[in-house]
Structures are given as C-alpha cells and as structure tokens.
Design a protein around this motif. Structure first.
Motif, PDB file in Angstrom:
ATOM      1  N   GLU A  63       0.894  -1.211  -0.118  1.00 47.70           N
ATOM      2  CA  GLU A  63      -0.007   0.028   0.123  1.00 47.70           C
ATOM      3  C   GLU A  63       0.582   1.083  -0.025  1.00 47.70           C
ATOM      4  OE1 GLU A  63      -0.473  -2.669   1.976  1.00 47.70           O
ATOM      5  OE2 GLU A  63      -2.636  -3.227   1.587  1.00 47.70           O
ATOM      6  N   LYS A  64       2.031   1.250   0.757  1.00 52.09           N
ATOM      7  CA  LYS A  64       2.898   2.371   0.843  1.00 52.09           C
ATOM      8  C   LYS A  64       3.565   2.486  -0.412  1.00 52.09           C
ATOM      9  CE  LYS A  64       3.935   2.127   5.731  1.00 52.09           C
ATOM     10  NZ  LYS A  64       5.195   1.756   6.706  1.00 52.09           N
ATOM     11  N   LEU A  65       3.968   1.635  -1.304  1.00 52.42           N
ATOM     12  CA  LEU A  65       4.519   1.647  -2.478  1.00 52.42           C
ATOM     13  C   LEU A  65       3.553   2.186  -3.585  1.00 52.42           C
ATOM     14  CD1 LEU A  65       6.815   1.232  -4.810  1.00 52.42           C
ATOM     15  CD2 LEU A  65       5.809  -1.259  -5.035  1.00 52.42           C
ATOM     16  N   LEU A  66       2.213   1.594  -3.558  1.00 51.58           N
ATOM     17  CA  LEU A  66       1.214   2.464  -4.620  1.00 51.58           C
ATOM     18  C   LEU A  66       1.012   3.811  -4.175  1.00 51.58           C
ATOM     19  CD1 LEU A  66      -1.088  -0.929  -4.576  1.00 51.58           C
ATOM     20  CD2 LEU A  66       0.509  -0.345  -6.431  1.00 51.58           C
ATOM     21  N   GLN A  67       0.864   4.036  -3.116  1.00 51.42           N
ATOM     22  CA  GLN A  67       0.845   5.535  -2.557  1.00 51.42           C
ATOM     23  C   GLN A  67       1.677   6.428  -3.132  1.00 51.42           C
ATOM     24  OE1 GLN A  67      -1.925   7.033  -1.278  1.00 51.42           O
ATOM     25  NE2 GLN A  67      -1.062   8.932  -1.143  1.00 51.42           N
ATOM     26  N   SER A  68       2.967   5.971  -2.774  1.00 53.81           N
ATOM     27  CA  SER A  68       3.962   6.733  -3.444  1.00 53.81           C
ATOM     28  C   SER A  68       4.288   7.001  -4.920  1.00 53.81           C
ATOM     29  CB  SER A  68       5.460   6.056  -2.815  1.00 53.81           C
ATOM     30  OG  SER A  68       6.538   6.626  -3.358  1.00 53.81           O
ATOM     31  N   ARG A  73       3.081  10.258  -9.601  1.00 61.50           N
ATOM     32  CA  ARG A  73       2.199  10.304 -10.866  1.00 61.50           C
ATOM     33  C   ARG A  73       1.707  11.818 -10.792  1.00 61.50           C
ATOM     34  NH1 ARG A  73      -0.555   5.694 -10.321  1.00 61.50           N
ATOM     35  NH2 ARG A  73       1.054   4.024 -10.706  1.00 61.50           N
ATOM     36  N   GLU A  74       1.160  12.066  -9.561  1.00 63.91           N
ATOM     37  CA  GLU A  74       0.415  13.461  -9.379  1.00 63.91           C
ATOM     38  C   GLU A  74       1.436  14.465  -9.620  1.00 63.91           C
ATOM     39  OE1 GLU A  74      -1.438  13.176  -5.550  1.00 63.91           O
ATOM     40  OE2 GLU A  74      -2.923  11.671  -6.425  1.00 63.91           O
ATOM     41  N   ARG A  75       2.614  14.570  -9.031  1.00 62.91           N
ATOM     42  CA  ARG A  75       3.756  15.420  -9.287  1.00 62.91           C
ATOM     43  C   ARG A  75       4.285  15.729 -10.753  1.00 62.91           C
ATOM     44  NH1 ARG A  75       7.294  13.029  -5.910  1.00 62.91           N
ATOM     45  NH2 ARG A  75       6.108  12.719  -3.817  1.00 62.91           N
ATOM     46  N   ASP A  76       4.156  14.582 -11.351  1.00 63.41           N
ATOM     47  CA  ASP A  76       4.618  14.522 -12.635  1.00 63.41           C
ATOM     48  C   ASP A  76       3.468  15.359 -13.483  1.00 63.41           C
ATOM     49  OD1 ASP A  76       7.020  13.202 -12.164  1.00 63.41           O
ATOM     50  OD2 ASP A  76       6.114  11.456 -12.986  1.00 63.41           O
TER      51      ASP A  76
END
Length: 84
Positions: A63-68, A73-76
């Motif tokens: 879950e932490k990996l997917l959130q990261s 993606r949002e930052r990009d």
C-alpha cells in the motif's frame, strides 16, 4: 637513539635475522610486528532471500508503494501542466 628496521623470521621460539649485523644488542627495546594469515570463514548456509522473507509483515508495504507511485504521478502531471 634511532629507529632501526630489520627483517627476521620467527622459528623455534627465536628470531632469526636476515642480516645478522642488524640484530638488536642485548637490552635493546624491540617492537615486533608480524603478518597473520587471514582466517577462512565458511560461507553461511542460510539463503539471504529466505532469511528476509516476512520481515516487513504487517507494515502494509504494498500500500505504501502504491501510494508513493500515485504521488509521483500527480507530481509529474503538475509539472507538465505548469509547462503548458
């Protein structure tokens, strides 16, 4: 007083100097430095991958990996929108 260096072998509880003229005189203080052969260590029989299995149990790492990744993606996307 000066520092003298001489090569010697240790055999039968005696120091045998390569050059007898360089051996210390009676009563001289001597510092002996010698090489110790490396000890051979047996490789552990434990598989390192197996040893690490289950180490992150209960930490919700997926879950932490997917959130990261989502945050990346949002930052990009924000960077692309600012350039446009």
């Amino acid at each position: 007083m000066e520092l003298q260096v001489a090569h010697a072998l240790y055999r039968n509880e005696r120091l045998i100097f390569a050059d007898p003229q360089l051996r210390p005189q009676d009563g001289a203080k001597v510092l002996v430095t010698y090489l110790v052969p490396p000890r051979i260590q047996a490789a552990p029989e434990i598989d390192p991958i197996q040893a690490l299995r289950g180490r992150g149990k209960g930490e919700k790492l997926v879950e932490k990996l997917l959130q990261s990744r989502q945050e990346d993606r949002e930052r990009d996307e924000e960077k692309l929108n600012l350039r446009a």
